[in-house]
Design a protein around this motif. Structure first.
Motif, PDB file in Angstrom:
ATOM      1  N   LEU A  37       0.857  -1.298   0.291  1.00 28.93           N
ATOM      2  CA  LEU A  37       0.125   0.409   0.205  1.00 28.93           C
ATOM      3  C   LEU A  37       0.783   0.885  -0.118  1.00 28.93           C
ATOM      4  O   LEU A  37       0.564   2.280  -0.036  1.00 28.93           O
ATOM      5  N   ALA A  38       2.171   1.202   0.487  1.00 28.06           N
ATOM      6  CA  ALA A  38       3.152   2.301  -0.043  1.00 28.06           C
ATOM      7  C   ALA A  38       2.722   2.357  -0.751  1.00 28.06           C
ATOM      8  O   ALA A  38       3.332   4.141  -1.264  1.00 28.06           O
ATOM      9  N   ALA A  39       3.456   2.312  -1.899  1.00 32.00           N
ATOM     10  CA  ALA A  39       3.938   1.661  -2.865  1.00 32.00           C
ATOM     11  C   ALA A  39       2.656   1.697  -4.037  1.00 32.00           C
ATOM     12  O   ALA A  39       2.270   2.707  -5.063  1.00 32.00           O
ATOM     13  N   ALA A  40       1.441   2.119  -3.510  1.00 33.24           N
ATOM     14  CA  ALA A  40       0.119   2.646  -4.549  1.00 33.24           C
ATOM     15  C   ALA A  40      -0.517   3.752  -3.476  1.00 33.24           C
ATOM     16  O   ALA A  40      -1.575   3.347  -2.951  1.00 33.24           O
ATOM     17  N   PRO A  41      -0.713   5.071  -3.878  1.00 37.31           N
ATOM     18  CA  PRO A  41      -0.695   5.677  -2.819  1.00 37.31           C
ATOM     19  C   PRO A  41      -2.375   6.438  -3.478  1.00 37.31           C
ATOM     20  O   PRO A  41      -3.377   6.752  -3.244  1.00 37.31           O
ATOM     21  N   ARG A  42      -2.655   5.116  -4.407  1.00 36.28           N
ATOM     22  CA  ARG A  42      -4.821   5.914  -4.996  1.00 36.28           C
ATOM     23  C   ARG A  42      -4.449   4.956  -4.444  1.00 36.28           C
ATOM     24  O   ARG A  42      -6.170   4.504  -4.500  1.00 36.28           O
ATOM     25  N   GLY A  43      -4.118   3.535  -3.686  1.00 35.02           N
ATOM     26  CA  GLY A  43      -5.394   2.794  -2.304  1.00 35.02           C
ATOM     27  C   GLY A  43      -5.597   0.892  -3.754  1.00 35.02           C
ATOM     28  O   GLY A  43      -4.574   1.459  -5.370  1.00 35.02           O
ATOM     29  N   LEU A  44      -5.858   0.394  -3.409  1.00 35.96           N
ATOM     30  CA  LEU A  44      -5.775  -1.133  -3.187  1.00 35.96           C
ATOM     31  C   LEU A  44      -6.683  -1.978  -3.499  1.00 35.96           C
ATOM     32  O   LEU A  44      -7.424  -1.539  -1.429  1.00 35.96           O
ATOM     33  N   SER A  45      -8.034  -2.506  -3.733  1.00 33.64           N
ATOM     34  CA  SER A  45      -9.221  -3.476  -3.824  1.00 33.64           C
ATOM     35  C   SER A  45      -8.712  -4.521  -2.474  1.00 33.64           C
ATOM     36  O   SER A  45      -7.154  -5.241  -3.025  1.00 33.64           O
ATOM     37  N   VAL A  46      -9.489  -5.443  -2.089  1.00 38.87           N
ATOM     38  CA  VAL A  46      -9.127  -6.426  -1.288  1.00 38.87           C
ATOM     39  C   VAL A  46      -8.308  -7.753  -2.954  1.00 38.87           C
ATOM     40  O   VAL A  46      -6.787  -8.380  -2.413  1.00 38.87           O
ATOM     41  N   SER A  47      -9.406  -7.349  -3.541  1.00 40.42           N
ATOM     42  CA  SER A  47      -8.957  -8.239  -5.154  1.00 40.42           C
ATOM     43  C   SER A  47      -7.672  -8.170  -5.015  1.00 40.42           C
ATOM     44  O   SER A  47      -6.309  -8.923  -5.642  1.00 40.42           O
ATOM     45  N   GLU A  48      -7.306  -6.722  -5.500  1.00 37.84           N
ATOM     46  CA  GLU A  48      -6.325  -6.591  -6.214  1.00 37.84           C
ATOM     47  C   GLU A  48      -4.682  -6.548  -4.757  1.00 37.84           C
ATOM     48  O   GLU A  48      -4.053  -7.184  -5.639  1.00 37.84           O
ATOM     49  N   VAL A  49      -5.255  -7.191  -3.910  1.00 42.52           N
ATOM     50  CA  VAL A  49      -4.032  -6.636  -2.046  1.00 42.52           C
ATOM     51  C   VAL A  49      -3.933  -8.380  -3.123  1.00 42.52           C
ATOM     52  O   VAL A  49      -2.674  -8.568  -2.667  1.00 42.52           O
ATOM     53  N   ALA A  50      -4.525  -9.519  -2.982  1.00 44.85           N
ATOM     54  CA  ALA A  50      -4.947 -10.775  -2.820  1.00 44.85           C
ATOM     55  C   ALA A  50      -4.080 -11.414  -3.469  1.00 44.85           C
ATOM     56  O   ALA A  50      -3.166 -11.921  -3.764  1.00 44.85           O
ATOM     57  N   ALA A  51      -4.652 -10.398  -5.344  1.00 50.80           N
ATOM     58  CA  ALA A  51      -3.600 -11.047  -6.415  1.00 50.80           C
ATOM     59  C   ALA A  51      -1.787 -10.730  -6.476  1.00 50.80           C
ATOM     60  O   ALA A  51      -1.391 -11.500  -7.049  1.00 50.80           O
ATOM     61  N   ARG A  52      -1.460  -9.237  -5.970  1.00 54.08           N
ATOM     62  CA  ARG A  52      -0.615  -8.776  -5.692  1.00 54.08           C
ATOM     63  C   ARG A  52       0.784  -9.680  -4.894  1.00 54.08           C
ATOM     64  O   ARG A  52       1.696  -9.153  -6.041  1.00 54.08           O
ATOM     65  N   LEU A  53      -0.045  -9.840  -4.080  1.00 56.99           N
ATOM     66  CA  LEU A  53       0.993 -10.774  -3.004  1.00 56.99           C
ATOM     67  C   LEU A  53       0.586 -12.351  -2.678  1.00 56.99           C
ATOM     68  O   LEU A  53       0.797 -12.964  -2.412  1.00 56.99           O
ATOM     69  N   ASP A  54       0.216 -12.726  -3.964  1.00 59.15           N
ATOM     70  CA  ASP A  54      -0.354 -14.269  -4.348  1.00 59.15           C
ATOM     71  C   ASP A  54      -0.417 -15.229  -2.742  1.00 59.15           C
ATOM     72  O   ASP A  54      -0.395 -15.490  -2.346  1.00 59.15           O
ATOM     73  N   GLN A  55      -2.132 -14.321  -2.081  1.00 60.98           N
ATOM     74  CA  GLN A  55      -3.020 -14.796  -1.366  1.00 60.98           C
ATOM     75  C   GLN A  55      -4.235 -15.047  -1.288  1.00 60.98           C
ATOM     76  O   GLN A  55      -4.817 -14.143  -2.684  1.00 60.98           O
ATOM     77  N   ASN A  56      -4.714 -15.608  -0.711  1.00 60.74           N
ATOM     78  CA  ASN A  56      -6.798 -15.984  -0.942  1.00 60.74           C
ATOM     79  C   ASN A  56      -6.946 -14.650  -0.545  1.00 60.74           C
ATOM     80  O   ASN A  56      -6.417 -13.840   0.346  1.00 60.74           O
ATOM     81  N   ARG A  57      -8.388 -14.509  -0.423  1.00 63.79           N
ATOM     82  CA  ARG A  57      -9.064 -12.421  -0.195  1.00 63.79           C
ATOM     83  C   ARG A  57      -9.450 -13.004   0.659  1.00 63.79           C
ATOM     84  O   ARG A  57      -9.620 -11.926   1.283  1.00 63.79           O
ATOM     85  N   SER A  58      -9.576 -14.308   1.012  1.00 63.25           N
ATOM     86  CA  SER A  58     -10.040 -14.309   3.226  1.00 63.25           C
ATOM     87  C   SER A  58      -9.201 -13.459   3.839  1.00 63.25           C
ATOM     88  O   SER A  58      -9.078 -13.225   4.800  1.00 63.25           O
TER      89      SER A  58
END
Length: 286
Positions: A17-38
């Protein structure tokens, strides 16, 4: 040090998030970090409670005001030497390549300032980048560290024991790329650039950076540096000392050139030393 996957996930989200000043959705965070949505939802929820992140009306998450106190505490402890920005900018212009200032800790190196100037900064290096304290990172400071810390550093590259003696005597660490590594160097730089977009691949990124170090950081001796022939030159580093004269930071330039003549090598070294001397003993920025 034992890894803690839950803690690593929290750190990865904050850094993302520090590198994304416009923010990210939950799905975007999950995808970029290779995490599941939960998992991403749980981490973001935990960070939202103390205000470390906040969710906007568009359901995108950004860093929150709860981090301000943390940031103030960090600024109070990790501050740049006075005039660092100006010195780095002038040095980058003079040497025509990227310049970086890092704090050399006990087990890691943290980049505090980066100035690309008219050149470029090595892939994967930005303000806040952390690297394990292993060769070649921190070489310009290690000669003055306690014996146990030197031994731990040299355990990764025992052949560099004489290099530390050379650095202590001359105040500069000089590195060259392996002769057959030019093409591989370019490929690995591109890979690091791609991995920067996926913080969840931090382990792979560290392995790639280790390989970059292996092929681009072979130490020069003083006799080699003063030879008349042109030589390849990847990086040069010099120590910055605190008010007590103890080396604490490393100032680095990255010519990343296949052939540099003796006179120009001397110019690089003189410019680097002069900049390091200007910053040494300077009080931290208030």
């Amino acid at each position: 040090m034992v890894a803690s996957p839950p803690t690593d996930r929290v750190v990865a989200v904050v850094e993302l998030l520090a590198a994304a000043p416009r923010g990210l959705s939950v799905s975007e965070v999950a995808a970029r970090l290779d995490q599941n949505r939960s998992t991403a939802t749980a981490v973001l929820g935990a960070l939202e409670r103390p205000g470390w992140v906040q969710r906007g009306a568009d359901r995108r998450y950004v860093l929150g005001p709860g981090l301000l106190a943390v940031a103030d505490a960090v600024r109070g402890r990790v501050r740049l030497p006075e005039g660092a920005a100006e010195v780095l900018a002038e040095l980058a212009t003079r040497v025509g390549c990227g310049v970086a200032l890092s704090l050399v800790g006990v087990d890691q190196v943290v980049f505090l300032a980066v100035e690309p100037g008219p050149g470029r900064v090595p892939a994967g290096i930005a303000v806040g980048t952390r690297l394990p304290l292993r060769p070649p990172a921190g070489a310009a400071v290690l000669p003055w560290r306690p014996a146990a810390e030197r031994a731990a550093w040299l355990a990764h590259a025992p052949e560099l024991a004489s290099t530390l003696d050379t650095i202590r005597a001359h105040g500069v660490a000089a590195w060259r790329p392996r002769g057959d590594s030019v093409a591989l160097l370019e490929i690995l730089r591109d890979v690091v650039g791609l991995l920067d977009e996926h913080p969840g691949r931090a382990g792979l990124r560290t392995r790639v950076l280790d390989q970059l170090a292996l092929i681009s950081a072979h130490a020069y001796t003083e006799a080699e540096l003063t030879a008349d022939r042109a030589l390849p030159l990847s990086y040069l580093a010099a120590p910055i000392r605190d008010a007590r004269g103890t080396p604490t930071h490393e100032l680095q330039i990255g010519p990343l050139r296949a052939a540099v003549g003796r006179v120009e090598r001397r110019e690089y070294i003189d410019a680097l030393r002069a900049a390091a001397d200007r910053l040494s003993g300077a009080p931290p920025v208030a």
